[in-house]
Write an enzyme that holds these catalytic residues in place. Structure first.
Site, mmCIF file in Angstrom:
data_model
loop_
_atom_site.group_PDB
_atom_site.id
_atom_site.type_symbol
_atom_site.label_atom_id
_atom_site.label_comp_id
_atom_site.label_asym_id
_atom_site.label_seq_id
_atom_site.Cartn_x
_atom_site.Cartn_y
_atom_site.Cartn_z
ATOM 1 N N TYR A 1 0.837 -1.215 0.000
ATOM 2 C CA TYR A 1 0.000 0.000 0.000
ATOM 3 C C TYR A 1 0.868 1.260 0.000
ATOM 4 C CZ TYR A 1 -3.861 3.011 1.710
ATOM 5 O OH TYR A 1 -4.816 3.990 1.874
ATOM 6 N N LYS B 1 0.827 4.011 -2.953
ATOM 7 C CA LYS B 1 0.448 5.407 -2.684
ATOM 8 C C LYS B 1 1.631 6.349 -2.926
ATOM 9 C CE LYS B 1 -3.891 4.819 -1.418
ATOM 10 N NZ LYS B 1 -4.980 5.213 -2.331
HETATM 11 N N1 LIG Z 1 -9.835 5.493 5.461
HETATM 12 C C1 LIG Z 1 -8.600 5.892 5.652
HETATM 13 O O1 LIG Z 1 -8.119 6.003 6.811
HETATM 14 C C2 LIG Z 1 -7.726 6.310 4.505
HETATM 15 C C3 LIG Z 1 -6.503 6.925 4.793
HETATM 16 C C4 LIG Z 1 -5.688 7.321 3.750
HETATM 17 C C5 LIG Z 1 -6.075 7.096 2.443
HETATM 18 N N2 LIG Z 1 -7.267 6.481 2.189
HETATM 19 C C6 LIG Z 1 -7.606 6.280 0.778
HETATM 20 O O2 LIG Z 1 -8.847 6.890 0.502
HETATM 21 C C7 LIG Z 1 -9.523 6.156 -0.517
HETATM 22 C C8 LIG Z 1 -10.915 5.778 -0.030
HETATM 23 O O3 LIG Z 1 -10.775 5.010 1.161
HETATM 24 P P1 LIG Z 1 -12.013 4.643 2.095
HETATM 25 O O4 LIG Z 1 -11.501 4.610 3.480
HETATM 26 O O5 LIG Z 1 -13.188 5.471 1.761
HETATM 27 O O6 LIG Z 1 -12.239 3.120 1.613
HETATM 28 P P2 LIG Z 1 -13.501 2.159 1.776
HETATM 29 O O7 LIG Z 1 -14.476 2.695 2.741
HETATM 30 O O8 LIG Z 1 -12.930 0.804 1.974
HETATM 31 O O9 LIG Z 1 -14.168 2.230 0.302
HETATM 32 C C9 LIG Z 1 -13.441 1.801 -0.800
HETATM 33 C C10 LIG Z 1 -14.142 2.223 -2.068
HETATM 34 O O10 LIG Z 1 -13.326 1.798 -3.171
HETATM 35 C C11 LIG Z 1 -14.107 0.970 -4.013
HETATM 36 N N3 LIG Z 1 -13.262 -0.055 -4.599
HETATM 37 C C12 LIG Z 1 -12.495 -0.980 -3.984
HETATM 38 N N4 LIG Z 1 -11.868 -1.742 -4.892
HETATM 39 C C13 LIG Z 1 -12.241 -1.285 -6.106
HETATM 40 C C14 LIG Z 1 -11.942 -1.656 -7.444
HETATM 41 N N5 LIG Z 1 -11.112 -2.671 -7.712
HETATM 42 N N6 LIG Z 1 -12.515 -0.968 -8.455
HETATM 43 C C15 LIG Z 1 -13.362 0.059 -8.201
HETATM 44 N N7 LIG Z 1 -13.695 0.455 -6.961
HETATM 45 C C16 LIG Z 1 -13.129 -0.219 -5.932
HETATM 46 C C17 LIG Z 1 -15.203 0.397 -3.148
HETATM 47 O O11 LIG Z 1 -16.303 0.022 -4.007
HETATM 48 P P3 LIG Z 1 -17.443 -1.065 -3.561
HETATM 49 O O12 LIG Z 1 -17.903 -0.655 -2.195
HETATM 50 O O13 LIG Z 1 -18.511 -0.884 -4.604
HETATM 51 O O14 LIG Z 1 -16.816 -2.415 -3.615
HETATM 52 C C18 LIG Z 1 -15.504 1.595 -2.236
HETATM 53 O O15 LIG Z 1 -16.350 2.493 -2.892
HETATM 54 C C19 LIG Z 1 -8.635 4.948 -0.832
HETATM 55 O O16 LIG Z 1 -7.835 5.232 -1.950
HETATM 56 C C20 LIG Z 1 -7.785 4.822 0.406
HETATM 57 O O17 LIG Z 1 -6.568 4.188 0.133
HETATM 58 C C21 LIG Z 1 -8.095 6.083 3.176
#
Ligand SMILES: NC(=O)c1ccc[n+]([C@@H]2O[C@H](COP(=O)([O-])OP(=O)(O)OC[C@H]3O[C@@H](n4cnc5c(N)ncnc54)[C@H](OP(=O)(O)O)[C@@H]3O)[C@@H](O)[C@H]2O)c1
Length: 248
Positions: A156, A160
């Site tokens: 990851y 990133k």
């Molecule tokens: N949460 C954190 O603490 C955090 C911190 C830093 C960065 N981020 C980044 O922020 C972004 C969003 O994270 P989040 O926390 O909102 O994640 P999340 O709640 O796990 O949601 C992930 C989203 O990505 C979609 N997804 C996963 N695999 C996919 C694929 N192969 N093709 C298309 N869509 C896909 C899922 O779609 P479905 O639900 O339809 O399967 C869902 O809409 C990510 O890039 C993550 O790395 C998150």
């Protein structure tokens, strides 16, 4: 009047979490939104319904962003339905955590393909019509982990970190085309992605965050809307950390 009135946007991973908040915030600012989801159609449709209530256009598209064929079909359909996409937010992301010695090739490939190769392919497909439309904003959602590294997240962190390098390179390549390319690097945010993190780990996160808490999806979305807006017209190749001070 919103700052993004008349703009078209695509948000990947818009069915929940940060992507959902970004899609809603873009619509609140006036943009029409193409919503990508992977497995959860119903929540994606609910986001679209909320956007319709705001008087904006929204359509959902199923695609695994890491599969060239699927994201190609999605982009083709989005261009038919919306015309050139002026704002692209590469938000879809996954984690497959394991200490490096125990991390297998599949875990590595899955995370690189979704978090890094997917965004690159999507930008590659959308860039020509964006150039022709004469205005563009690309925002990639990276992570504090790409800046600091994190135990158990070599795949990851590499993805990133690569996404930040891609952001800076494309910022240089497209600056003269009136297209900015930036990234937002969230710290730890309250979503499904962090829901399974053990409480004692989250306590460590809170204790090492000057603001003493996790972020909310809306706090990430606000930075994305800013970067997509005319207020950010001279900002490109930048990574904005939204992390409560955890990394500075
Ligand atoms: N949460 C954190 O603490 C955090 C911190 C830093 C960065 N981020 C980044 O922020 C972004 C969003 O994270 P989040 O926390 O909102 O994640 P999340 O709640 O796990 O949601 C992930 C989203 O990505 C979609 N997804 C996963 N695999 C996919 C694929 N192969 N093709 C298309 N869509 C896909 C899922 O779609 P479905 O639900 O339809 O399967 C869902 O809409 C990510 O890039 C993550 O790395 C998150």
């Amino acid at each position: 009047m919103g700052v993004l009135d008349g703009k078209t946007s695509l948000v990947t991973g818009a069915s929940r979490g940060i992507g959902r908040a970004i899609a809603l915030a873009l619509a609140e600012a006036g943009a029409d939104v193409a919503l990508n989801y992977f497995t959860r159609r119903e929540p994606a449709e609910e986001v679209a319904a909320k956007i319709h209530q705001l008087g904006r256009k929204a359509i959902v598209y199923k695609a695994n962003v890491s599969k060239a064929g699927e994201n190609g079909q999605m982009v083709e359909q989005v261009l038919k339905d919306f015309g050139p996409v002026q704002i692209v937010v590469n938000n879809a992301g996954i984690t497959r955590d394991r200490s490096f010695g125990k991390m297998d090739r599949e875990m590595w490939d899955d995370v690189i393909n979704v978090n890094l190769t997917g965004p690159a392919m999507i930008i590659h497909r959308l860039i020509s019509p964006m150039i022709e439309s004469g205005w563009g904003r690309i925002v990639n959602i990276t992570s504090i982990v790409g800046q600091m590294g994190n135990f158990g997240q070599a795949n990851y962190a590499a993805a990133k970190g690569g996404l930040m390098a891609l952001t800076k390179t494309l910022a240089r390549e497209y600056a003269r085309k009136n297209i900015t390319v930036n990234a937002v690097a969230p710290g730890f945010v309250e979503t499904d992605m962090t829901a399974d993190v053990p409480d004692k780990v989250l306590d460590v996160v809170r204790n090492s965050t000057p603001m003493g808490r996790l972020g909310k999806p809306e706090e990430i979305a606000a930075a994305v809307v800013f970067l997509a807006s005319p207020h950010a017209s001279f900002i490109t190749g930048e990574v904005i950390g939204v992390n409560g001070g955890m990394y500075m």
